[in-house]
Design a protein around this motif. Structure first.
Motif, PDB file in Angstrom:
ATOM      1  N   PHE A  35       0.774  -1.261   0.037  1.00  0.00           N
ATOM      2  CA  PHE A  35       0.036  -0.047  -0.227  1.00  0.00           C
ATOM      3  C   PHE A  35       1.022   1.213  -0.088  1.00  0.00           C
ATOM      4  O   PHE A  35       1.744   1.301   0.840  1.00  0.00           O
ATOM      5  CB  PHE A  35      -0.886   0.090   1.148  1.00  0.00           C
ATOM      6  CG  PHE A  35      -1.863  -1.022   1.248  1.00  0.00           C
ATOM      7  CD1 PHE A  35      -3.199  -0.921   0.831  1.00  0.00           C
ATOM      8  CD2 PHE A  35      -1.507  -2.582   1.812  1.00  0.00           C
ATOM      9  CE1 PHE A  35      -4.182  -1.874   1.032  1.00  0.00           C
ATOM     10  CE2 PHE A  35      -2.391  -3.154   1.858  1.00  0.00           C
ATOM     11  CZ  PHE A  35      -3.606  -3.274   1.464  1.00  0.00           C
ATOM     12  N   LEU A  36       0.741   2.169  -0.697  1.00  0.00           N
ATOM     13  CA  LEU A  36       1.496   3.469  -0.942  1.00  0.00           C
ATOM     14  C   LEU A  36       0.665   4.649  -0.551  1.00  0.00           C
ATOM     15  O   LEU A  36      -0.435   5.014  -1.335  1.00  0.00           O
ATOM     16  CB  LEU A  36       1.984   3.560  -2.216  1.00  0.00           C
ATOM     17  CG  LEU A  36       2.917   4.852  -2.561  1.00  0.00           C
ATOM     18  CD1 LEU A  36       4.005   5.051  -1.722  1.00  0.00           C
ATOM     19  CD2 LEU A  36       3.307   4.790  -4.091  1.00  0.00           C
ATOM     20  N   ALA A  37       0.890   5.193   0.447  1.00  0.00           N
ATOM     21  CA  ALA A  37       0.168   6.422   0.950  1.00  0.00           C
ATOM     22  C   ALA A  37       0.853   7.819   0.166  1.00  0.00           C
ATOM     23  O   ALA A  37       2.078   7.960   0.315  1.00  0.00           O
ATOM     24  CB  ALA A  37       0.367   6.726   2.524  1.00  0.00           C
ATOM     25  N   THR A  38       0.325   8.281  -0.817  1.00  0.00           N
ATOM     26  CA  THR A  38       0.954   9.016  -1.714  1.00  0.00           C
ATOM     27  C   THR A  38       0.887  10.528  -1.073  1.00  0.00           C
ATOM     28  O   THR A  38       0.534  10.859  -0.146  1.00  0.00           O
ATOM     29  CB  THR A  38       0.239   9.298  -2.921  1.00  0.00           C
ATOM     30  OG1 THR A  38      -1.080   9.649  -2.606  1.00  0.00           O
ATOM     31  CG2 THR A  38       0.179   7.960  -3.568  1.00  0.00           C
ATOM     32  N   SER A  39       1.951  11.491  -1.671  1.00  0.00           N
ATOM     33  CA  SER A  39       2.336  12.885  -1.141  1.00  0.00           C
ATOM     34  C   SER A  39       2.045  13.712  -2.196  1.00  0.00           C
ATOM     35  O   SER A  39       2.348  13.121  -3.528  1.00  0.00           O
ATOM     36  CB  SER A  39       3.668  12.862  -0.243  1.00  0.00           C
ATOM     37  OG  SER A  39       4.720  12.228  -0.996  1.00  0.00           O
ATOM     38  N   ARG A  40       2.401  14.928  -2.161  1.00  0.00           N
ATOM     39  CA  ARG A  40       2.516  15.783  -3.304  1.00  0.00           C
ATOM     40  C   ARG A  40       3.713  16.087  -3.689  1.00  0.00           C
ATOM     41  O   ARG A  40       4.682  16.931  -3.310  1.00  0.00           O
ATOM     42  CB  ARG A  40       2.016  17.348  -2.839  1.00  0.00           C
ATOM     43  CG  ARG A  40       1.325  18.220  -3.940  1.00  0.00           C
ATOM     44  CD  ARG A  40       0.853  19.474  -3.291  1.00  0.00           C
ATOM     45  NE  ARG A  40       0.183  20.345  -4.623  1.00  0.00           N
ATOM     46  CZ  ARG A  40       1.047  21.327  -5.015  1.00  0.00           C
ATOM     47  NH1 ARG A  40       2.228  21.715  -4.765  1.00  0.00           N
ATOM     48  NH2 ARG A  40       0.450  22.112  -6.062  1.00  0.00           N
ATOM     49  N   ALA A  41       3.995  15.071  -4.500  1.00  0.00           N
ATOM     50  CA  ALA A  41       5.530  15.047  -4.919  1.00  0.00           C
ATOM     51  C   ALA A  41       5.604  15.110  -6.368  1.00  0.00           C
ATOM     52  O   ALA A  41       4.786  14.361  -7.266  1.00  0.00           O
ATOM     53  CB  ALA A  41       6.208  13.788  -4.552  1.00  0.00           C
ATOM     54  N   GLY A  42       6.582  15.478  -7.114  1.00  0.00           N
ATOM     55  CA  GLY A  42       6.987  15.395  -8.432  1.00  0.00           C
ATOM     56  C   GLY A  42       7.477  14.225  -9.133  1.00  0.00           C
ATOM     57  O   GLY A  42       7.351  13.351  -8.393  1.00  0.00           O
ATOM     58  N   ARG A  43       7.584  14.274 -10.347  1.00  0.00           N
ATOM     59  CA  ARG A  43       8.164  13.189 -11.149  1.00  0.00           C
ATOM     60  C   ARG A  43       9.090  13.496 -12.330  1.00  0.00           C
ATOM     61  O   ARG A  43       8.575  14.591 -12.734  1.00  0.00           O
ATOM     62  CB  ARG A  43       6.801  12.196 -11.594  1.00  0.00           C
ATOM     63  CG  ARG A  43       7.273  10.775 -12.015  1.00  0.00           C
ATOM     64  CD  ARG A  43       6.221  10.138 -12.621  1.00  0.00           C
ATOM     65  NE  ARG A  43       5.749  10.644 -13.960  1.00  0.00           N
ATOM     66  CZ  ARG A  43       4.531  11.175 -14.130  1.00  0.00           C
ATOM     67  NH1 ARG A  43       3.436  11.058 -13.062  1.00  0.00           N
ATOM     68  NH2 ARG A  43       4.050  11.740 -15.082  1.00  0.00           N
TER      69      ARG A  43
ATOM     70  N   PRO B 285       9.751  18.110  -1.670  1.00  0.00           N
ATOM     71  CA  PRO B 285      10.674  16.947  -1.776  1.00  0.00           C
ATOM     72  C   PRO B 285      11.119  16.573  -3.131  1.00  0.00           C
ATOM     73  O   PRO B 285      10.769  17.172  -3.908  1.00  0.00           O
ATOM     74  CB  PRO B 285       9.601  15.666  -1.464  1.00  0.00           C
ATOM     75  CG  PRO B 285       8.226  16.309  -1.986  1.00  0.00           C
ATOM     76  CD  PRO B 285       8.364  17.815  -1.731  1.00  0.00           C
ATOM     77  N   ARG B 286      12.073  15.912  -3.232  1.00  0.00           N
ATOM     78  CA  ARG B 286      12.645  15.487  -4.601  1.00  0.00           C
ATOM     79  C   ARG B 286      11.760  14.817  -5.312  1.00  0.00           C
ATOM     80  O   ARG B 286      11.179  13.954  -4.654  1.00  0.00           O
ATOM     81  CB  ARG B 286      14.022  14.729  -4.214  1.00  0.00           C
ATOM     82  CG  ARG B 286      15.060  15.600  -3.767  1.00  0.00           C
ATOM     83  CD  ARG B 286      15.778  16.434  -4.831  1.00  0.00           C
ATOM     84  NE  ARG B 286      16.978  17.344  -4.181  1.00  0.00           N
ATOM     85  CZ  ARG B 286      17.677  18.310  -5.001  1.00  0.00           C
ATOM     86  NH1 ARG B 286      17.099  18.702  -6.181  1.00  0.00           N
ATOM     87  NH2 ARG B 286      18.731  18.866  -4.356  1.00  0.00           N
ATOM     88  N   GLY B 287      11.573  14.978  -6.521  1.00  0.00           N
ATOM     89  CA  GLY B 287      10.352  14.106  -7.240  1.00  0.00           C
ATOM     90  C   GLY B 287      10.976  12.631  -7.477  1.00  0.00           C
ATOM     91  O   GLY B 287      12.250  12.421  -7.428  1.00  0.00           O
ATOM     92  N   LEU B 288       9.852  12.157  -7.848  1.00  0.00           N
ATOM     93  CA  LEU B 288      10.159  10.584  -8.224  1.00  0.00           C
ATOM     94  C   LEU B 288      10.876  10.150  -9.414  1.00  0.00           C
ATOM     95  O   LEU B 288      10.274  10.716 -10.319  1.00  0.00           O
ATOM     96  CB  LEU B 288       8.871   9.905  -8.187  1.00  0.00           C
ATOM     97  CG  LEU B 288       8.753   8.146  -8.478  1.00  0.00           C
ATOM     98  CD1 LEU B 288       9.665   7.616  -7.644  1.00  0.00           C
ATOM     99  CD2 LEU B 288       7.463   7.769  -8.350  1.00  0.00           C
ATOM    100  N   LEU B 289      12.120   9.637  -9.277  1.00  0.00           N
ATOM    101  CA  LEU B 289      12.859   9.363 -10.421  1.00  0.00           C
ATOM    102  C   LEU B 289      13.404   8.012 -10.394  1.00  0.00           C
ATOM    103  O   LEU B 289      14.159   7.854  -9.454  1.00  0.00           O
ATOM    104  CB  LEU B 289      13.923  10.301 -10.581  1.00  0.00           C
ATOM    105  CG  LEU B 289      15.218   9.999 -11.920  1.00  0.00           C
ATOM    106  CD1 LEU B 289      14.270  10.004 -13.024  1.00  0.00           C
ATOM    107  CD2 LEU B 289      16.129  11.034 -11.875  1.00  0.00           C
ATOM    108  N   GLY B 290      12.929   7.238 -11.293  1.00  0.00           N
ATOM    109  CA  GLY B 290      13.814   5.672 -11.056  1.00  0.00           C
ATOM    110  C   GLY B 290      15.112   5.861 -11.774  1.00  0.00           C
ATOM    111  O   GLY B 290      15.494   6.599 -12.574  1.00  0.00           O
ATOM    112  N   ALA B 291      16.027   5.129 -10.988  1.00  0.00           N
ATOM    113  CA  ALA B 291      17.237   5.149 -11.553  1.00  0.00           C
ATOM    114  C   ALA B 291      17.731   4.483 -12.654  1.00  0.00           C
ATOM    115  O   ALA B 291      18.637   5.139 -13.484  1.00  0.00           O
ATOM    116  CB  ALA B 291      18.236   4.389 -10.434  1.00  0.00           C
TER     117      ALA B 291
END
Length: 410
Positions: A191-199, A235-241
């Motif tokens: 389960f992922l409780a989301t937040s206001r984060a960029g991508r 926060p730093r936005g979501l970025l896959g490596a």
């Protein structure tokens, strides 16, 4: 007790080693103190599948050749630690390991750096211990039952180390998204409780997104244009490596998306009605970065390939219907909670007035402390969007050492 040093650098991570490199180039007598081993935070606060988000070509420290194998690859934390160790050896940097700083004070114009090995005296001090080494949890964490295991992203290693059962990941920024995917790929119920984060997408218009953000000047946007109306930093936005990760792509991997975590009430975990808002914000932030890069390509007259849709962004999300606003803990199967809710620096060992604010964080202007001779390197968003990242080290270290050198001759 050693003689009076020109500079003491506190921290032998990437930021501290960058400072040491430029000090050595200028012939400044200095020592680098490290609480544990070289790159201690990289060794102890990363999960097993972790990889750097900046490609190898953008993960070099000052003075190293850009002629590296696999320039677009993503190093593991172990590879990066080996790189840091070799950097110290190749450039003959004066690093002292297993020397934690217990107290920093000032007397008669000299900084006093107390360690278990004794007290060093210095005319200048650069604190490069970072601002992302102490995890933060919301107050609601204290309300959860003790039977529920709680750990921070810095303590997570792999799915096998967790108790059997489902996992709640709180926070959908960089760490939250990557850890949620790591768990899902291991077959865990997440389960992922989301937040206001960029991508961010991983690749765009024929190049790595980090390369484009560097070339276009996106990473050079000043802190004043990044800070939120509340005064806090985003926060730093979501970025896959190695590939793009989005909330919608996570949902197709089986991750159950929720709104913001609100706490526990009558034995149920509660979540906000803002999942749609969080997904929309992530989509819009990704589009904003692409537009910034598109404008740069057009202004520079570059012959870049046309933009293509990223499958991870275009895939239709699989969302709970109706949206989940509460989960009864006793019947949910959730046995672990991983907090991916940010970090702060630990600077309580600094005993100099006008150095840290009421929140215990550094008082500085672009890394330059208000106390003459005191500097901070490696702080997240210290002066620009690039501050606190490996690609930002060379520029920041050179600037701080230049300021320090000018002060020394004034």
């Amino acid at each position: 007790m050693a003689g009076i040093l020109h500079v003491v650098v506190i921290g032998a991570g990437s930021a501290g080693l960058g400072i040491s490199y430029f000090l050595k180039q200028r012939g400044r007598d200095h020592r680098v103190l490290e609480r544990g081993r070289i790159g201690e935070t990289w060794r102890t606060q990363r999960w097993d599948s972790f990889r750097l988000n900046s490609p190898n070509i953008r993960s070099l420290l000052p003075g190293d050749s850009p002629d590296v194998p696999d320039p677009g690859g993503a190093s593991t934390q172990h590879q990066f630690v080996s790189y840091l160790e070799s950097y110290v050896e190749r450039h003959h940097l004066p690093v002292i390991t297993d020397a934690p700083v217990e107290e920093l004070s000032k007397d008669r114009g000299l900084f006093l750096v107390a360690t278990p090995r004794g007290v060093l005296q210095a005319r200048n001090v650069v604190i490069a211990s970072g601002s992302l080494n102490c995890p933060k949890r919301p107050p609601t964490a204290a309300e959860l039952p003790t039977a529920l295991r709680q750990l921070d992203s810095s303590a997570y290693r792999n799915a096998a180390e967790l108790e059997q059962g489902a996992v709640l990941v709180v926070g959908s920024g960089q760490s939250g998204g990557q850890i949620a995917e790591d768990l899902a790929l291991a077959g865990r119920s997440v389960f992922l409780a989301t937040s206001r984060a960029g991508r961010l997408v991983r690749h765009y218009r024929g190049g790595d997104i980090f390369n484009w953000m560097t070339l276009s000047g996106y990473l050079d946007v000043p802190r004043s244009e990044i800070v939120l109306p509340s005064g806090k930093l985003p926060p730093r936005g979501l970025l896959g490596a190695t590939h793009t990760i989005s909330l919608q792509s996570l949902s197709t991997e089986g991750v159950v998306l929720l709104g913001r975590f609100l706490g526990i009430e009558n034995g149920s975990l509660m979540f906000g009605d803002n999942l749609d808002e969080h997904m929309r914000f992530a989509n819009e932030s990704s589009a904003d970065v692409k537009r910034f890069i598109d404008d740069y390509i057009r202004r520079a007259g570059l012959n870049a390939p046309p933009a293509e849709d990223d499958p991870a962004e275009m895939i239709a999300p699989r969302l709970p219907s109706p949206p989940i606003r509460s989960i009864e803990l006793a019947t949910s199967g959730i046995r672990s909670v991983i907090w991916c809710t940010g970090f702060r620096g630990d600077f309580q060992w600094i005993k100099i007035p006008d150095t840290i604010d009421d929140d215990g964080q550094p008082i500085h202007q672009n890394g330059i402390g208000f106390v003459p001779g005191l500097y901070f390197s490696g702080l997240d968003f210290a002066s620009t969007r690039k501050s606190g990242t490996i690609p930002g080290i060379a520029e920041e270290a050179a600037r701080l050492v230049n300021h320090l050198a000018r002060r020394s001759v004034s």
